[in-house]
Design a protein around this motif. Structure first.
Motif, short mmCIF file in Angstrom:
data_model
loop_
_atom_site.label_atom_id
_atom_site.label_comp_id
_atom_site.label_asym_id
_atom_site.label_seq_id
_atom_site.Cartn_x
_atom_site.Cartn_y
_atom_site.Cartn_z
N THR A 378 0.82 -1.21 0.00
CA THR A 378 0.00 0.00 0.00
C THR A 378 0.85 1.25 0.00
O THR A 378 0.65 2.18 -0.80
CB THR A 378 -0.93 0.00 1.22
OG1 THR A 378 -1.84 -1.11 1.13
CG2 THR A 378 -1.72 1.30 1.31
N VAL A 379 1.84 1.30 0.92
CA VAL A 379 2.70 2.49 1.02
C VAL A 379 3.53 2.66 -0.25
O VAL A 379 3.60 3.75 -0.82
CB VAL A 379 3.61 2.39 2.25
CG1 VAL A 379 4.65 3.50 2.25
CG2 VAL A 379 2.78 2.46 3.53
N MET A 380 4.16 1.58 -0.71
CA MET A 380 5.03 1.69 -1.89
C MET A 380 4.21 1.93 -3.15
O MET A 380 4.66 2.60 -4.07
CB MET A 380 5.88 0.43 -2.03
CG MET A 380 6.84 0.19 -0.87
SD MET A 380 7.94 1.59 -0.53
CE MET A 380 8.93 1.61 -2.03
N GLY A 381 3.00 1.40 -3.21
CA GLY A 381 2.15 1.64 -4.37
C GLY A 381 1.65 3.06 -4.46
O GLY A 381 1.32 3.55 -5.54
N ALA A 382 1.59 3.75 -3.31
CA ALA A 382 1.13 5.14 -3.30
C ALA A 382 2.24 6.13 -3.58
O ALA A 382 1.98 7.33 -3.72
CB ALA A 382 0.49 5.46 -1.94
N ALA A 383 3.50 5.65 -3.66
CA ALA A 383 4.64 6.55 -3.82
C ALA A 383 5.01 6.74 -5.28
O ALA A 383 5.14 5.76 -6.01
CB ALA A 383 5.85 5.98 -3.07
N PRO A 384 5.21 7.96 -5.74
CA PRO A 384 5.76 8.18 -7.08
C PRO A 384 7.16 7.56 -7.15
O PRO A 384 7.87 7.52 -6.15
CB PRO A 384 5.83 9.71 -7.20
CG PRO A 384 4.90 10.22 -6.16
CD PRO A 384 4.93 9.22 -5.04
N PRO A 385 7.58 7.08 -8.33
CA PRO A 385 8.90 6.44 -8.44
C PRO A 385 10.04 7.30 -7.93
O PRO A 385 11.00 6.78 -7.33
CB PRO A 385 9.02 6.16 -9.94
CG PRO A 385 7.63 6.05 -10.43
CD PRO A 385 6.83 7.01 -9.61
N ALA A 386 9.98 8.60 -8.14
CA ALA A 386 11.07 9.47 -7.71
C ALA A 386 11.21 9.52 -6.20
O ALA A 386 12.27 9.93 -5.68
CB ALA A 386 10.85 10.89 -8.25
N TYR A 387 10.18 9.09 -5.48
CA TYR A 387 10.22 9.15 -4.01
C TYR A 387 10.07 7.76 -3.39
O TYR A 387 9.63 7.64 -2.24
CB TYR A 387 9.12 10.08 -3.49
CG TYR A 387 9.41 11.54 -3.73
CD1 TYR A 387 10.18 12.27 -2.83
CD2 TYR A 387 8.95 12.18 -4.87
CE1 TYR A 387 10.47 13.60 -3.06
CE2 TYR A 387 9.24 13.51 -5.12
CZ TYR A 387 10.00 14.22 -4.20
OH TYR A 387 10.29 15.54 -4.43
N SER A 388 10.45 6.72 -4.12
CA SER A 388 10.31 5.37 -3.57
C SER A 388 11.22 5.17 -2.36
O SER A 388 10.82 4.52 -1.38
CB SER A 388 10.63 4.32 -4.65
OG SER A 388 11.96 4.48 -5.14
N GLY A 389 12.43 5.72 -2.39
CA GLY A 389 13.31 5.60 -1.24
C GLY A 389 12.77 6.34 -0.03
O GLY A 389 12.83 5.85 1.10
#
Length: 456
Positions: A378-389
């Motif tokens: 859920t958390v990682m799916g809500a994150a834009p790729p540029a802010y995955s870290g």
């Protein structure tokens, strides 16, 4: 069709690094009394051997995530593995307490570089949602296995080959992790536009370190101690400074707009709550088995093994189910089951037989791991790729705070209760309430089907 075996090499690499990080949080607990005797450590020195690592890990997670987004997650992950492995060797060779404490602090810094990159690398390596869910499930199982296996492995090593091997075992694992990562994990993109925003990094390091230190001290000093209250107050001020800085920064480390997403912020809070319940259970159960039932360190590890076995099974099952049911049913049902397990321990009576505790421990271990897969996705799916870290760092920072709170509150309740049985039942009851709260929160925050952000 499932991926070819070689396609799972990135998962093996990432899980090996994450396992080392979490194992070093728990394995040291069994070894510390022996280390203290052999190195003539004071009580303060022993506390720093244990707490120094956790403080640095929790405080620098967001920094590790920002560095990964800017410089490439694979590069920063490899730096972290190298730092962690070398500092583990230094811990094993420590001639005195001061040297060991410094080595543990550096080890915590390496861990803070490993953890945010681990989730980001999995998201990069497995773009297909079904395969990614399975990978997240196995990643999540490493936390429960390492946390519960730590006392067992630590007791076995200390009683056979000595405490230095608690650190030496990291060397072959770290070398294998580094080799697998360099060979099988693709280079990560660099986001040169991502500023590190050092004022915000300093503020969040101060906030998390002060909060963790205050919570750890509360278990020893009591919640009304001036030092504890001062630490909590300064942590709040540091958090406020972080929020203010992020509102004003041109390129914030963690855009506050991300937290407007119910999936992102809700998933982070759920992570805090279930770590609070699970790690509080492991900590208080370890004390119960050793101090009240006179189990050895090895016997305590064996007594906790039912919870360990369930974490691996639950993670595999949840990864398989997620593509059929979505994430919400997994998180809600997992948290309800964990709440039932912790409540079962609380209701088992003042001095229950071990056999009555096996099912509650299994339920808590299964439910927590079952929910971890869905909340991570859920958390990682809500994150834009540029802010995955940064998203990974946020999720793992809140989980570390949950762990510290669960351990500190459990220790405080055991110390202040009229008797040990009352303290542990109260601790388990509060943990059950936290898991129940997480289940309610998941119903409103976790999407039935994970939404994946725009990758353009």
């Amino acid at each position: 069709m499932p991926p070819e075996p070689r396609a799972w090499a990135p998962l093996l690499a990432v899980c090996a690094g994450y396992f080392m990080v979490i194992l070093d949080v728990t394995v040291i607990n069994v070894a510390v009394p022996v280390i203290g005797r052999e190195l003539s450590a004071s009580l303060t020195g022993i506390q720093w051997i244990t707490d120094g690592y956790t403080l640095v890990l929790a405080g620098f997670l967001l920094t590790g995530g920002a560095l990964g987004d800017r410089l490439g997650n694979r590069r920063v992950f490899c730096w972290g593995v190298a730092v962690f492995t070398v500092s583990s060797a230094a811990c094993a060779l420590a001639p005195d307490v001061g040297f060991l404490v410094v080595a543990r602090l550096v080890e915590g810094l390496g861990a803070a570089l490993i953890v945010p990159g681990s989730l980001a690398l999995l998201q990069q390596a497995y773009p297909e949602p079904d395969v990614r869910s399975r990978a997240f499930g196995l990643w999540g199982s490493m936390a429960g296995i390492a946390a519960s296996a730590g006392p067992l492995l630590g007791g076995l090593l200390v009683s056979t080959v000595g405490w230095r091997w608690v650190f030496l075992i990291n060397l072959p694992v770290g070398a294998a992790c580094l080799a697998l990562t360099l060979r099988h994990v693709a280079r990560s993109p660099r986001r040169a536009d991502r500023a590190l925003d050092w004022p915000a990094q300093v503020a969040v390091v101060a906030a998390v370190a002060l909060l963790t230190a205050a919570l750890n001290e509360a278990g020893r000093r009591g919640w009304s101690d001036p030092a504890v209250l001062a630490g909590l107050g300064l942590a709040v001020l540091s958090a406020a400074a972080f929020v203010l800085r992020e509102r004003l920064a041109r390129s914030p480390a963690l855009p506050l707009g991300l937290l407007h997403s119910r999936a992102m912020s809700g998933g982070a809070v759920i992570g805090l709550l279930f770590n609070f319940g699970f790690y509080g259970m492991v900590f208080t159960a370890s004390l119960e088995f050793q101090h009240q039932r006179d189990y050895s360190a090895l016997g305590t590890g064996l007594a906790l093994f039912p919870a360990v076995a369930m974490t691996m099974f639950a993670s595999v099952l949840s990864g398989w189910l997620s593509r059929r049911t979505g994430d919400r049913p997994l998180v809600v049902s997992g948290m309800l089951l964990a709440a039932l397990g912790l409540a079962g321990w609380a209701a088992a009576g003042p001095d229950p037989a071990y056999g009555l505790l096996v099912l509650p421990m299994m339920a808590a271990g299964f439910g927590t791991s079952f929910a971890l897969t869905g909340s991570t996705a859920t958390v990682m799916g809500a994150a834009p790729p540029a802010y995955s870290g940064a998203a990974s760092a946020l999720f793992n920072t809140t989980r570390q705070v949950g762990s510290a709170t669960g351990v500190a509150l459990g220790g405080s309740l055991l110390a202040s209760a009229a008797n040990y049985g009352t303290g542990i039942r109260t601790s388990m009851g509060i943990g059950a309430l936290a898991c129940l709260t997480a289940a309610v929160l998941a119903w409103g925050c976790v999407p039935a089907r994970t939404r994946h952000p725009d990758t353009s």
